[in-house]
Design a protein around this motif. Structure first.
Motif, short mmCIF file in Angstrom:
data_model
loop_
_atom_site.label_atom_id
_atom_site.label_comp_id
_atom_site.label_asym_id
_atom_site.label_seq_id
_atom_site.Cartn_x
_atom_site.Cartn_y
_atom_site.Cartn_z
N SER A 1 40.39 70.21 41.46
CA SER A 1 40.39 69.89 42.62
C SER A 1 41.13 70.96 43.26
O SER A 1 40.09 71.45 44.49
CB SER A 1 41.18 68.66 42.97
OG SER A 1 40.89 67.05 43.05
N THR A 2 41.67 71.38 42.68
CA THR A 2 42.07 73.00 43.68
C THR A 2 41.41 73.80 43.24
O THR A 2 40.72 74.62 44.12
CB THR A 2 43.70 73.21 42.07
OG1 THR A 2 44.18 72.36 42.20
CG2 THR A 2 44.10 75.12 42.85
N TYR B 1 38.28 73.38 46.29
CA TYR B 1 38.97 73.40 47.43
C TYR B 1 39.07 75.07 47.57
O TYR B 1 38.64 75.70 49.06
CB TYR B 1 39.92 73.05 47.73
CG TYR B 1 40.25 71.10 47.41
CD1 TYR B 1 39.59 71.15 48.96
CD2 TYR B 1 41.05 71.22 46.66
CE1 TYR B 1 39.31 68.87 48.54
CE2 TYR B 1 41.55 70.19 47.20
CZ TYR B 1 40.80 69.04 48.09
OH TYR B 1 40.67 67.72 47.46
N ALA C 1 35.37 68.18 46.09
CA ALA C 1 36.03 68.41 47.68
C ALA C 1 35.96 66.72 48.14
O ALA C 1 37.39 66.50 49.07
CB ALA C 1 35.68 68.94 48.38
N GLY D 1 38.89 63.56 49.41
CA GLY D 1 40.62 64.66 49.56
C GLY D 1 41.71 63.28 49.40
O GLY D 1 42.66 63.49 48.72
N TRP E 1 43.30 72.11 50.05
CA TRP E 1 42.87 71.11 50.65
C TRP E 1 43.28 71.15 52.65
O TRP E 1 42.04 70.60 53.14
CB TRP E 1 43.42 69.70 50.34
CG TRP E 1 42.98 68.61 50.68
CD1 TRP E 1 41.51 67.74 50.64
CD2 TRP E 1 44.08 68.35 52.06
NE1 TRP E 1 42.10 66.91 51.24
CE2 TRP E 1 43.08 66.93 52.11
CE3 TRP E 1 45.15 68.57 52.26
CZ2 TRP E 1 44.01 66.42 53.42
CZ3 TRP E 1 45.38 67.28 53.41
CH2 TRP E 1 45.06 66.15 53.29
N TYR F 1 40.23 73.26 53.68
CA TYR F 1 39.14 72.77 54.25
C TYR F 1 38.46 72.01 54.89
O TYR F 1 37.64 71.68 55.46
CB TYR F 1 38.93 71.91 52.59
CG TYR F 1 37.95 71.69 52.02
CD1 TYR F 1 36.68 72.36 51.44
CD2 TYR F 1 37.59 69.95 52.24
CE1 TYR F 1 35.47 71.83 51.42
CE2 TYR F 1 36.37 69.21 52.19
CZ TYR F 1 35.27 70.36 51.59
OH TYR F 1 34.32 70.15 51.32
#
Length: 494
Positions: A304-305, A308, A375, A378, A410, A413
């Protein structure tokens, strides 16, 4: 697509000779599993393991898939007799296998009665789920049922025509109880902390709202084993469909593209019976929690990191991100210095090799896993993938600057505006609330406060924690000022 070139039972013999096909008589399969959420991940993972069990001669475990929203999967698979291709891809080449474990696909909104009828069949021993985090209708910060969720409100008022996975499960269990049938086992295969316990919590709470007797029956008689699932499955593109057609010789409306790596760790608690998945690569354990936590934090948190920050830096896929300056070193340092110290020991497990394997999987150039796809949703993923890890680092009074940059990524984004001023197509159940909260706000403190007010994501403790506020605020300030690429490069040493 014509009948002559479409993948289906009558055309299997026309497949290229190096394409693996089901090694069993599909006409003899019984439906023993109902799966809610018949998406790409399930078809690349649990359905593949079950296909191998069927090939070993146990015909009791065919899978009836249920789509809770769209008819797309049903419309793609039923003309193909439920068959589809799994293409395993890496830098050394591709391999192709046709999977035959799916017996039928139902679309819940079209015919909820048919879904409930399938779930109440005496032959069905397992109901499994890959409905993503948002499908549990729960508050991610507390992992408790969101009793105000529109689908939950609807299902409590219309138990015989549910919309949510939770509503279908509880009504099916109520019908089985009324008909004197033993309950099925509920098998969550989603990326949730203690996913079995989380599913049990929301199911029993929903049942309590329907009546205490039903809740007691479920609490005392239904098994909710936890699992850890792992395989990277990008969204299928038209280019992928063309590759499958050219290589196998048949057209597949919805093939699955995936990586060689696959893992499934399951708590062995199935009172009604289960497939012999251990014979085809599944690991059964007494307690899956340590494996699950390791995967959620190291793989999912890192993924996930990268998604984003990588998207903001202009990279389309994870492999593109890993090739960009600084990102590989960034994720390695985040894994080693900030995530690993929060994990419980796993006796005999080579954690260093596992982390290197993860990074190699992220670098796989043949697996075009889009940052935009990762993404999605989230708000539902953030607590278990990043925030819980940060909470533990705070308890240990240890730094978490890279994790904070992931959270800030996040936030940046989710504003819906990228670093060049372009629009981001933010797909999230709370996207409308993001827009309302951040509208007209451009400074880091304003944006940070807007998001921290969302207690369903951040809870009370993190939102009010001064160290968390400072670290994420500084990271967000840097992203807004310098952009993600520069922020990542400057964070490597710190």
């Amino acid at each position: 697509m014509t009948e002559e070139d479409r993948l289906c039972e009558t055309t299997l013999a026309r497949l290229a000779k190096d394409t693996q096909t089901p090694g069993y008589d599909r006409g003899q399969i019984q439906t023993g599993i109902v799966h809610l959420g018949i998406g790409a991940f399930h078809r690349a993972h649990q359905a593949v393991y079950t296909d191998a069990v069927l090939a070993n001669g146990d015909s009791r475990w065919g899978i009836l898939g249920v789509s809770l929203r769209s008819a797309d999967t049903r419309d793609a698979l039923l003309p193909q007799d439920g068959l589809y291709t799994v293409a395993v891809r890496d830098g050394s080449g591709d391999s192709f296998r046709v999977i035959g474990s799916i017996t039928n696909v139902l679309v819940a909104p079209e015919d909820p009665e048919a879904v409930l009828e399938a779930m109440t069949s005496p032959a069905v021993k397992i109901v499994s789920l890959t409905v993503t985090e948002k499908g549990y209708c729960y508050a991610p910060a507390t992992a408790s049922l969101d009793e105000r969720h529109p689908d939950i409100v609807h299902d409590l008022g219309n138990p015989a025509a549910p919309r949510s996975a939770i509503g279908f499960i509880v009504e099916a269990l109520a019908l089985r109880r009324a008909n004197g049938l033993e309950p099925f086992t509920l098998l969550s295969c989603d990326n949730l902390p203690a996913n079995g316990e989380t599913l049990k919590r929301v199911v029993t709470r929903f049942a309590e709202l329907r009546g205490p007797g039903l809740a007691t029956f479920i609490r005392e008689n239904v098994a909710f084993p936890s699992t850890m699932v792992d395989r990277i499955v990008p969204a299928t593109t038209d280019v992928d469909r063309s590759v499958v057609h050219e290589t196998t010789g048949l057209r597949d409306a919805w093939p699955i593209m995936t990586e060689p790596f696959t893992q499934w760790v399951v708590e062995d608690h199935f009172p009604s019976g289960r497939p012999a998945w251990e014979e085809v690569g599944v690991t059964f354990v007494a307690d899956v929690d340590a494996f699950e936590l390791m995967k959620l934090r190291l793989l999912n948190g890192s993924h996930s990191t990268l998604a984003y920050l990588g998207y903001l830096a202009g990279h389309e896929t994870v492999s593109d991100v890993m090739q960009a300056d600084g990102f590989g070193a960034f994720v390695e340092a985040m894994m080693d210095e900030e995530i690993t110290p929060t994990l419980p020991p796993l006796s005999g497990f080579d954690l260093a090799s596992y982390k290197e394997q993860l990074r190699e999987r992220f670098r796989n150039p043949a697996l075009r896993h889009r940052t935009w796809q990762i993404a999605m949703d989230g708000s539902q993923k953030l607590p278990q993938r990043l925030l819980n890890t940060i909470g533990q680092r705070l308890e240990q009074n240890q730094p978490f600057g890279r994790l904070a940059l992931g959270v800030a990524g996040w936030m940046r984004y989710a504003t819906g505006i990228d670093e060049k001023g372009g629009q981001i197509d933010v797909r999230d159940p709370l996207a409308d609330e993001f827009r309302k909260r951040t509208e007209g706000k451009s400074s880091a403190p304003e944006i940070l406060d807007a998001y921290l007010g969302m207690k369903q994501i951040f809870g009370e403790d993190l939102a009010s924690n001064a160290a968390f506020h400072t670290a994420v605020g500084a990271a967000l300030e840097k992203l807004l000022k310098d952009g993600s690429a520069k922020a990542v490069l400057e964070s490597i040493g710190g």
